[in-house]
Design a protein around this motif. Structure first.
Motif, PDB file in Angstrom:
ATOM      1  N   UNK B  29       0.774  -1.083  -0.102  1.00 44.10           N
ATOM      2  CA  UNK B  29      -0.079   0.059  -0.142  1.00 44.10           C
ATOM      3  C   UNK B  29       0.946   1.248   0.005  1.00 44.10           C
ATOM      4  N   UNK B  30       0.147   2.387  -0.387  1.00 40.84           N
ATOM      5  CA  UNK B  30       0.939   3.455  -0.302  1.00 40.84           C
ATOM      6  C   UNK B  30       0.001   4.395   0.743  1.00 40.84           C
ATOM      7  N   UNK B  31       0.737   5.331   1.543  1.00 42.38           N
ATOM      8  CA  UNK B  31       0.125   6.311   2.119  1.00 42.38           C
ATOM      9  C   UNK B  31       0.445   7.552   1.297  1.00 42.38           C
ATOM     10  N   UNK B  32      -0.768   8.564   1.271  1.00 39.86           N
ATOM     11  CA  UNK B  32      -0.716   9.368   0.537  1.00 39.86           C
ATOM     12  C   UNK B  32      -1.495  10.722   1.356  1.00 39.86           C
ATOM     13  N   UNK B  33      -1.136  12.148   0.686  1.00 41.07           N
ATOM     14  CA  UNK B  33      -1.735  13.222   1.071  1.00 41.07           C
ATOM     15  C   UNK B  33      -2.130  13.863  -0.047  1.00 41.07           C
ATOM     16  N   UNK B  34      -3.374  14.676   0.121  1.00 36.22           N
ATOM     17  CA  UNK B  34      -3.997  15.526  -0.902  1.00 36.22           C
ATOM     18  C   UNK B  34      -4.601  16.589  -0.287  1.00 36.22           C
ATOM     19  N   UNK B  35      -4.584  17.707  -1.186  1.00 32.76           N
ATOM     20  CA  UNK B  35      -5.244  18.875  -0.813  1.00 32.76           C
ATOM     21  C   UNK B  35      -6.627  18.848  -1.564  1.00 32.76           C
ATOM     22  N   UNK B  36      -7.823  18.956  -1.003  1.00 37.59           N
ATOM     23  CA  UNK B  36      -9.048  18.769  -2.048  1.00 37.59           C
ATOM     24  C   UNK B  36      -9.690  20.146  -1.791  1.00 37.59           C
ATOM     25  N   UNK B  37     -10.528  20.619  -2.844  1.00 33.48           N
ATOM     26  CA  UNK B  37     -11.439  21.599  -2.797  1.00 33.48           C
ATOM     27  C   UNK B  37     -12.284  21.386  -3.963  1.00 33.48           C
ATOM     28  N   UNK B  38     -13.791  21.656  -3.737  1.00 31.77           N
ATOM     29  CA  UNK B  38     -14.635  21.016  -4.752  1.00 31.77           C
ATOM     30  C   UNK B  38     -14.853  19.661  -5.004  1.00 31.77           C
ATOM     31  N   UNK B  39     -14.983  19.212  -6.213  1.00 30.39           N
ATOM     32  CA  UNK B  39     -15.265  17.671  -6.290  1.00 30.39           C
ATOM     33  C   UNK B  39     -14.499  16.911  -7.182  1.00 30.39           C
ATOM     34  N   UNK B  40     -14.342  15.627  -7.095  1.00 28.49           N
ATOM     35  CA  UNK B  40     -13.551  14.975  -7.645  1.00 28.49           C
ATOM     36  C   UNK B  40     -14.372  14.453  -8.979  1.00 28.49           C
ATOM     37  N   UNK B  41     -14.748  13.261  -8.602  1.00 30.59           N
ATOM     38  CA  UNK B  41     -15.751  12.307 -10.136  1.00 30.59           C
ATOM     39  C   UNK B  41     -16.134  11.190  -9.274  1.00 30.59           C
ATOM     40  N   UNK B  42     -17.358  10.835  -9.624  1.00 27.82           N
ATOM     41  CA  UNK B  42     -17.979   9.544  -9.258  1.00 27.82           C
ATOM     42  C   UNK B  42     -17.159   8.483  -9.939  1.00 27.82           C
ATOM     43  N   UNK B  43     -16.803   7.553  -9.075  1.00 26.88           N
ATOM     44  CA  UNK B  43     -15.991   6.480  -9.319  1.00 26.88           C
ATOM     45  C   UNK B  43     -15.862   5.215  -8.406  1.00 26.88           C
ATOM     46  N   UNK B  44     -15.547   4.042  -8.656  1.00 24.84           N
ATOM     47  CA  UNK B  44     -15.197   3.235  -7.653  1.00 24.84           C
ATOM     48  C   UNK B  44     -14.005   2.353  -7.891  1.00 24.84           C
ATOM     49  N   UNK B  45     -13.530   1.559  -7.092  1.00 24.68           N
ATOM     50  CA  UNK B  45     -12.428   0.694  -6.994  1.00 24.68           C
ATOM     51  C   UNK B  45     -12.663  -0.708  -7.028  1.00 24.68           C
ATOM     52  N   UNK B  46     -12.613  -1.342  -8.013  1.00 17.90           N
ATOM     53  CA  UNK B  46     -13.400  -2.621  -7.821  1.00 17.90           C
ATOM     54  C   UNK B  46     -12.733  -3.788  -7.094  1.00 17.90           C
ATOM     55  N   UNK B  47     -11.423  -3.514  -6.735  1.00 17.77           N
ATOM     56  CA  UNK B  47     -10.392  -4.655  -5.985  1.00 17.77           C
ATOM     57  C   UNK B  47     -10.043  -4.088  -4.665  1.00 17.77           C
ATOM     58  N   UNK B  48     -10.149  -2.664  -4.432  1.00 17.71           N
ATOM     59  CA  UNK B  48      -9.357  -1.976  -3.334  1.00 17.71           C
ATOM     60  C   UNK B  48     -10.180  -1.184  -2.555  1.00 17.71           C
ATOM     61  N   UNK B  49     -10.026  -1.559  -1.063  1.00 17.93           N
ATOM     62  CA  UNK B  49     -10.781  -0.840  -0.097  1.00 17.93           C
ATOM     63  C   UNK B  49      -9.719   0.825  -0.272  1.00 17.93           C
ATOM     64  N   UNK B  50     -10.543   1.900   0.297  1.00 17.19           N
ATOM     65  CA  UNK B  50      -9.617   3.189   0.531  1.00 17.19           C
ATOM     66  C   UNK B  50      -9.924   3.731   1.734  1.00 17.19           C
ATOM     67  N   UNK B  51      -8.877   4.306   2.336  1.00 18.15           N
ATOM     68  CA  UNK B  51      -9.101   4.847   3.627  1.00 18.15           C
ATOM     69  C   UNK B  51      -8.813   6.423   3.506  1.00 18.15           C
ATOM     70  N   UNK B  52      -9.727   7.165   3.980  1.00 20.58           N
ATOM     71  CA  UNK B  52      -9.643   8.553   3.972  1.00 20.58           C
ATOM     72  C   UNK B  52      -9.540   9.224   5.238  1.00 20.58           C
ATOM     73  N   UNK B  53      -8.710  10.080   5.484  1.00 25.61           N
ATOM     74  CA  UNK B  53      -8.710  10.558   7.019  1.00 25.61           C
ATOM     75  C   UNK B  53      -8.482  12.116   6.816  1.00 25.61           C
ATOM     76  N   UNK B  54      -9.306  12.701   7.541  1.00 26.10           N
ATOM     77  CA  UNK B  54      -9.325  14.291   7.333  1.00 26.10           C
ATOM     78  C   UNK B  54      -8.189  14.947   8.307  1.00 26.10           C
ATOM     79  N   UNK B  55      -7.358  15.408   7.650  1.00 25.89           N
ATOM     80  CA  UNK B  55      -6.282  16.142   8.504  1.00 25.89           C
ATOM     81  C   UNK B  55      -6.559  17.489   8.871  1.00 25.89           C
ATOM     82  N   UNK B  56      -7.478  18.241   8.115  1.00 23.69           N
ATOM     83  CA  UNK B  56      -7.590  19.578   8.214  1.00 23.69           C
ATOM     84  C   UNK B  56      -8.811  19.913   7.424  1.00 23.69           C
ATOM     85  N   UNK B  57      -9.998  20.712   7.911  1.00 28.50           N
ATOM     86  CA  UNK B  57     -11.167  20.864   7.373  1.00 28.50           C
ATOM     87  C   UNK B  57     -12.265  19.816   7.381  1.00 28.50           C
ATOM     88  N   UNK B  58     -12.766  19.716   6.600  1.00 27.34           N
ATOM     89  CA  UNK B  58     -14.083  18.640   6.555  1.00 27.34           C
ATOM     90  C   UNK B  58     -14.296  18.172   5.147  1.00 27.34           C
TER      91      UNK B  58
END
Lengths: 135, 135
Positions: B29-58
């Motif tokens: 696995x990789x640990x990643x960080x990202x800065x988000x604002x707005x919306x990404x896209x409707x999608x799914x990952x057929x074979x992988x679970x995905x962990x989100x943790x909010x570090x700042x904001x909501x």
């Protein structure tokens, strides 16, 4: 599983030191929280990397070649095969991500060692801010 | 790899929105960080679970059957196969843990989609509190 939203609140709810509890499942890994104070035991995990993230307080992870000091919010991945010993001078709350096969203290067993069946026990999370209340 | 101690500082250093960067490797696995604002896209990952943790904001993660609202410090695992769309009404910093095989926006490709080669690019972390300074 995957009921907990706040790892910090879950970790704060724990009553036993050095007793990790599973809060979420992520493919072949578990996300765990633990409350630490004092020292665990020198050990290694031959086949698994181990992610520590400090949610509150600070943690020193000792290695044979030195140590890393993690403050609140810091993260460290211990590579497989590396002997380490976590030391919390003051009470500290952590989140862990590790593969399901990971043994708590590797091949070492001490009175603190917790099997995965114990780590999977349900526990009461006393979140003053419930998920409903925070919407 | 695994140089970053503070995912929050790493995420805050990012200059591009919706462009995850790898900060650590954890087995497959990789640990990643990202800065988000707005919306990404409707999608799914057929074979992988995905962990989100909010570090700042909501962050709001929309599902076909509802949504989950994550505040600072909250964590959510999106099970494999579940269609989702992350939405950040205000700028938000997140940490992700996902298997190396995970595609950014699943089978969907948009102008925001970032390949893993882009996610692996080095970037400058402007940490006012360096690891040395905080010992």
């Amino acid at each position: 599983m995957n009921r907990v939203k706040s790892p910090l609140e879950a970790a704060a709810s724990l009553t036993e030191l050095w007793s990790p509890r599973v809060i979420a499942e992520l493919d072949d890994s578990y996300v765990k929280v633990a409350k630490l104070k004092g020292t665990l035991a020198w050990h290694s995990h031959d086949d698994e990397d181990e992610l520590f993230m400090v949610l509150k307080g600070s943690l020193r992870i000792e290695f044979e070649s030195g140590h890393v000091k993690l403050q609140e919010g810091d993260l460290h991945v211990i590579p497989k095969g590396v002997r380490h010993n976590p030391v919390a001078d003051e009470e500290c709350l952590v989140m862990l991500v590790e593969r399901k096969s990971t043994l708590h203290t590797g091949k070492v067993r001490t009175s603190k060692t917790r099997d995965i069946s114990e780590q999977l026990l349900e526990f009461e999370v006393s979140n003053q801010q419930s998920s409903e209340g925070r919407k």
